[in-house]
Design a protein around this motif. Structure first.
Motif, PDB file in Angstrom:
ATOM      1  N   ALA A  57      27.519   1.816  40.330  1.00  0.00           N
ATOM      2  CA  ALA A  57      28.210   0.676  39.732  1.00  0.00           C
ATOM      3  C   ALA A  57      27.386  -0.029  38.660  1.00  0.00           C
ATOM      4  CB  ALA A  57      28.618  -0.314  40.823  1.00  0.00           C
ATOM      5  N   GLU A  58      26.112  -0.269  38.931  1.00  0.00           N
ATOM      6  CA  GLU A  58      25.292  -1.004  37.961  1.00  0.00           C
ATOM      7  C   GLU A  58      25.128  -0.206  36.673  1.00  0.00           C
ATOM      8  OE1 GLU A  58      23.966  -4.183  37.893  1.00  0.00           O
ATOM      9  OE2 GLU A  58      25.432  -4.347  39.508  1.00  0.00           O
ATOM     10  N   SER A  59      24.932   1.093  36.796  1.00  0.00           N
ATOM     11  CA  SER A  59      24.791   1.929  35.597  1.00  0.00           C
ATOM     12  C   SER A  59      26.093   1.954  34.795  1.00  0.00           C
ATOM     13  CB  SER A  59      24.404   3.358  35.999  1.00  0.00           C
ATOM     14  OG  SER A  59      23.163   3.379  36.661  1.00  0.00           O
ATOM     15  N   ILE A  60      27.222   2.074  35.502  1.00  0.00           N
ATOM     16  CA  ILE A  60      28.522   2.079  34.823  1.00  0.00           C
ATOM     17  C   ILE A  60      28.756   0.742  34.137  1.00  0.00           C
ATOM     18  CG2 ILE A  60      31.020   2.197  35.201  1.00  0.00           C
ATOM     19  CD1 ILE A  60      30.454   4.105  37.540  1.00  0.00           C
ATOM     20  N   ILE A  71      34.633  -3.955  37.902  1.00  0.00           N
ATOM     21  CA  ILE A  71      34.017  -3.048  38.878  1.00  0.00           C
ATOM     22  C   ILE A  71      34.731  -3.175  40.220  1.00  0.00           C
ATOM     23  CG2 ILE A  71      31.936  -2.601  40.225  1.00  0.00           C
ATOM     24  CD1 ILE A  71      31.741  -1.522  37.434  1.00  0.00           C
ATOM     25  N   GLY A  72      35.073  -4.414  40.602  1.00  0.00           N
ATOM     26  CA  GLY A  72      35.780  -4.625  41.853  1.00  0.00           C
ATOM     27  C   GLY A  72      37.145  -3.961  41.865  1.00  0.00           C
ATOM     28  N   LEU A  73      37.834  -3.994  40.721  1.00  0.00           N
ATOM     29  CA  LEU A  73      39.131  -3.336  40.635  1.00  0.00           C
ATOM     30  C   LEU A  73      38.999  -1.826  40.777  1.00  0.00           C
ATOM     31  CD1 LEU A  73      40.809  -5.357  37.743  1.00  0.00           C
ATOM     32  CD2 LEU A  73      41.476  -5.354  40.151  1.00  0.00           C
ATOM     33  N   LEU A  74      37.918  -1.268  40.248  1.00  0.00           N
ATOM     34  CA  LEU A  74      37.707   0.176  40.324  1.00  0.00           C
ATOM     35  C   LEU A  74      37.440   0.639  41.750  1.00  0.00           C
ATOM     36  CD1 LEU A  74      35.390   0.826  37.229  1.00  0.00           C
ATOM     37  CD2 LEU A  74      37.792   1.490  37.478  1.00  0.00           C
ATOM     38  N   THR A  75      36.773  -0.193  42.529  1.00  0.00           N
ATOM     39  CA  THR A  75      36.286   0.250  43.836  1.00  0.00           C
ATOM     40  C   THR A  75      36.971  -0.423  45.022  1.00  0.00           C
ATOM     41  OG1 THR A  75      34.527  -1.427  43.799  1.00  0.00           O
ATOM     42  CG2 THR A  75      34.009   0.734  42.881  1.00  0.00           C
ATOM     43  N   GLY A  76      37.816  -1.420  44.778  1.00  0.00           N
ATOM     44  CA  GLY A  76      38.325  -2.235  45.870  1.00  0.00           C
ATOM     45  C   GLY A  76      39.775  -2.053  46.202  1.00  0.00           C
ATOM     46  N   LEU A  77      40.510  -3.165  46.104  1.00  0.00           N
ATOM     47  CA  LEU A  77      41.875  -3.238  46.613  1.00  0.00           C
ATOM     48  C   LEU A  77      42.792  -2.203  45.984  1.00  0.00           C
ATOM     49  CD1 LEU A  77      43.993  -4.658  48.329  1.00  0.00           C
ATOM     50  CD2 LEU A  77      44.299  -6.308  46.473  1.00  0.00           C
ATOM     51  N   ALA A  78      42.711  -2.027  44.653  1.00  0.00           N
ATOM     52  CA  ALA A  78      43.624  -1.103  43.985  1.00  0.00           C
ATOM     53  C   ALA A  78      43.475   0.311  44.541  1.00  0.00           C
ATOM     54  CB  ALA A  78      43.356  -1.105  42.476  1.00  0.00           C
ATOM     55  N   PHE A  79      42.232   0.750  44.763  1.00  0.00           N
ATOM     56  CA  PHE A  79      42.001   2.079  45.326  1.00  0.00           C
ATOM     57  C   PHE A  79      42.565   2.155  46.740  1.00  0.00           C
ATOM     58  CE2 PHE A  79      39.779   5.457  47.439  1.00  0.00           C
ATOM     59  CZ  PHE A  79      39.540   6.410  46.466  1.00  0.00           C
ATOM     60  N   ALA A  80      42.314   1.103  47.544  1.00  0.00           N
ATOM     61  CA  ALA A  80      42.757   1.119  48.938  1.00  0.00           C
ATOM     62  C   ALA A  80      44.275   1.187  49.034  1.00  0.00           C
ATOM     63  CB  ALA A  80      42.234  -0.120  49.662  1.00  0.00           C
ATOM     64  N   VAL A  81      44.966   0.407  48.199  1.00  0.00           N
ATOM     65  CA  VAL A  81      46.426   0.391  48.235  1.00  0.00           C
ATOM     66  C   VAL A  81      46.985   1.755  47.828  1.00  0.00           C
ATOM     67  CG1 VAL A  81      48.489  -0.590  47.179  1.00  0.00           C
ATOM     68  CG2 VAL A  81      46.617  -2.086  47.886  1.00  0.00           C
ATOM     69  N   CYS A  82      46.452   2.307  46.736  1.00  0.00           N
ATOM     70  CA  CYS A  82      46.907   3.608  46.253  1.00  0.00           C
ATOM     71  C   CYS A  82      46.640   4.691  47.300  1.00  0.00           C
ATOM     72  CB  CYS A  82      46.209   3.938  44.934  1.00  0.00           C
ATOM     73  SG  CYS A  82      46.753   5.472  44.147  1.00  0.00           S
ATOM     74  N   TYR A  83      45.452   4.671  47.863  1.00  0.00           N
ATOM     75  CA  TYR A  83      45.047   5.673  48.843  1.00  0.00           C
ATOM     76  C   TYR A  83      45.927   5.615  50.089  1.00  0.00           C
ATOM     77  CZ  TYR A  83      41.990   7.990  52.273  1.00  0.00           C
ATOM     78  OH  TYR A  83      41.482   8.800  53.254  1.00  0.00           O
ATOM     79  N   SER A  84      46.197   4.394  50.566  1.00  0.00           N
ATOM     80  CA  SER A  84      46.956   4.248  51.803  1.00  0.00           C
ATOM     81  C   SER A  84      48.422   4.614  51.635  1.00  0.00           C
ATOM     82  CB  SER A  84      46.844   2.797  52.308  1.00  0.00           C
ATOM     83  OG  SER A  84      45.513   2.461  52.596  1.00  0.00           O
ATOM     84  N   LEU A  85      49.058   4.118  50.582  1.00  0.00           N
ATOM     85  CA  LEU A  85      50.498   4.302  50.430  1.00  0.00           C
ATOM     86  C   LEU A  85      50.869   5.715  50.019  1.00  0.00           C
ATOM     87  CD1 LEU A  85      51.578   0.914  48.812  1.00  0.00           C
ATOM     88  CD2 LEU A  85      51.592   1.594  51.215  1.00  0.00           C
ATOM     89  N   LEU A  86      50.037   6.385  49.245  1.00  0.00           N
ATOM     90  CA  LEU A  86      50.362   7.734  48.811  1.00  0.00           C
ATOM     91  C   LEU A  86      50.172   8.765  49.917  1.00  0.00           C
ATOM     92  CD1 LEU A  86      48.916   7.773  45.187  1.00  0.00           C
ATOM     93  CD2 LEU A  86      51.316   7.964  45.848  1.00  0.00           C
ATOM     94  N   SER A  87      49.487   8.376  50.978  1.00  0.00           N
ATOM     95  CA  SER A  87      49.261   9.331  52.067  1.00  0.00           C
ATOM     96  C   SER A  87      50.566   9.724  52.751  1.00  0.00           C
ATOM     97  CB  SER A  87      48.286   8.746  53.092  1.00  0.00           C
ATOM     98  OG  SER A  87      48.850   7.643  53.772  1.00  0.00           O
ATOM     99  N   LEU A  88      51.556   8.833  52.771  1.00  0.00           N
ATOM    100  CA  LEU A  88      52.796   9.125  53.495  1.00  0.00           C
ATOM    101  C   LEU A  88      53.600  10.256  52.851  1.00  0.00           C
ATOM    102  CD1 LEU A  88      54.170   8.239  56.056  1.00  0.00           C
ATOM    103  CD2 LEU A  88      55.445   6.531  54.750  1.00  0.00           C
ATOM    104  N   PRO A  89      53.887  10.213  51.530  1.00  0.00           N
ATOM    105  CA  PRO A  89      54.602  11.369  50.958  1.00  0.00           C
ATOM    106  C   PRO A  89      53.808  12.664  51.012  1.00  0.00           C
ATOM    107  CG  PRO A  89      53.929   9.817  49.240  1.00  0.00           C
ATOM    108  CD  PRO A  89      53.722   9.130  50.549  1.00  0.00           C
TER     109      PRO A  89
END
Length: 435
Positions: A57-60, A71-89
């Motif tokens: 993260a610091e280098s990026i 950085i928080g958007l890249l690694t936090g909530l947005a990833f978690a929401v996408c990861y969780s909801l797309l698992s169902l289909p």
């Protein structure tokens, strides 16, 4: 809902020990071991690609001129929401089609997106690649569990799920250690590109080693619309309490991992390197021990025929709630770290029990769906709100001149652990009543 329909929800369609999958599809000996190793590597590299932006993260941030918010958007909530909801289909595609095809496709997607991240010239492109990684990784666990159900005989599935889950602590250790070292030497871009390239080799293994996985024959049980089937599964008391337990688990695990290191540094004066070494090694060791021990123990619990398949992890969570509470107010740093160990163990120990029990309740042909629903339960509310609650409580205590504000905030963890244990005990009784 009719009484017959309700019974079809609550009763497993087939025991794990009397599977309706073709016996000829099950593998043994070296073939089974090779599938175990392949699944372990898949989950490990999934975890590596997921956490590389944390250590880089610091280098990026410096190279691309990003803010902490970005950085928080890249690694936090947005990833978690996408990861969780797309698992169902993706779970639907795994249950009703070829889990091998879904798994290979997901590996290729997240690996390509990881490598593409190394070429990103803007925040938007880098964010796009992280969404792509989340999309691909969302199918790893459901497809992996569906593959296990098709290829591994029932009495070894707990071990298979445990070995698959062991990729998480292994990937975390390798990702932080190797990712940091390679990033410091060759740069963050080369690190991402290299990780993506290795993922292509893992995809080849995933295609070759398991062999063909024919689709299941269409039946009334597996032809029901997926969302309706998911609602019916959640309406089952046994699975419903498992899902509630998964939600509480998210509220326990997310703050634990987000704030344990800052707590030890702030309260006991450890350096970041000291915490990273002690906490990282212990977490890796407990992760490996918990998943392996939990997998084998779950197999034995199922084989016993009692139907009580969640008692041990429930008890461990209740014990961990006591030790974690004590850790937050321990007078010595070494004692605090030692008292956090049962919490580390409880999170990994639960994985094969929770997924295996969910598969038992859902029935054949719905293992990926059941895994996906548990991922949604543990991956949305807890990670989104748990750390926020800790931060609010910590700031409030500190603002009122109270000592150990972060320790009081982290009381969310033992409270959620107690609730997890209680939910698991209730689910344990519900599942036993079905068998």
């Amino acid at each position: 809902m009719t009484e017959a329909t309700a019974q079809s929800i609550d009763r497993p369609r087939t025991s794990l020990l009397h599977s309706k999958y073709p016996q000829s599809e099950y593998v043994r000996g070296r073939r089974m071991a090779s599938i175990f190793i392949t699944l372990l590597l898949i989950n490990a590299f999934s975890q590596i690609d997921r956490i590389l932006p944390f250590i880089l993260a610091e280098s990026i941030k410096t190279d691309m001129g990003l803010s902490d918010t970005q950085i928080g958007l890249l690694t936090g909530l947005a990833f978690a929401v996408c990861y969780s909801l797309l698992s169902l289909p993706l779970a639907q595609a795994s249950d009703r089609g070829s889990p091998r095809f879904v798994l290979v496709s997901c590996i290729l997607l997240w690996s390509a997106m990881t490598a593409l991240g190394g070429f990103a010239a803007s925040f938007l492109l880098l964010a796009f690649t992280r969404f792509g990684v989340a999309f691909g990784e969302a199918g790893a666990v459901p497809a992996g569990h569906a593959l296990i159900a098709r290829k591994i005989r029932p009495e070894r599935r707990g071990l298979a799920i445990g070995l698959f889950a062991m990729g998480i602590p292994l990937g975390t250790m390798v990702g932080f250690a190797a990712g940091g070292a390679i990033g410091d030497t060759l740069g963050w871009r080369t690190t991402l590109i290299g990780a993506g390239a290795i993922g292509g080799l893992i995809a080849l293994l995933a295609f070759v080693v398991p062999g063909p996985t024919p689709t299941l024959a269409r039946t009334a049980a597996n032809s029901e619309p997926f969302l309706r089937s998911s609602r019916r599964l959640l309406a089952s008391p046994a699975f419903g309490w498992l899902f509630i337990g998964a939600i509480f688990l998210g509220f326990a695990a997310a703050p634990f991992y987000a704030f344990s290191a800052p707590f030890l540094i702030r309260t006991h004066g450890f350096s970041a390197s000291e915490v990273g070494l002690a906490f990282g090694l212990l977490q890796g060791l407990m992760g490996i021990t918990g998943t392996l021990l939990g997998g084998r123990w779950f197999d034995r619990a199922v084989s016993s025929g009692t139907g009580r398949v969640l008692g041990p992890p429930a008890i461990l969570f209740l014990i961990a709630s006591v030790t974690t509470s004590a850790a937050l107010f321990a007078p010595a740093g070494w004692l605090s770290i030692a008292l956090l160990v049962p919490g580390m163990l409880s999170f990994s120990f639960l994985l094969p029990w929770a997924f295996g029990s969910a598969h038992l309740v859902a029935g054949e042909g719905k293992q990926a769906q059941a895994s996906s629903l548990l991922m949604i339960g543990s991956g949305l509310l807890g990670p989104a709100l748990g750390p926020l609650i800790v931060g609010i409580v910590s700031d409030a205590v500190t603002a009122s001149q109270g000592p150990n504000g972060l320790g009081f905030g982290l009381l969310v963890v033992p409270i959620a652990s107690v609730l997890t244990g209680i939910a698991l005990l209730i689910a344990n009784r519900r599942i036993a009543a079905l068998l």
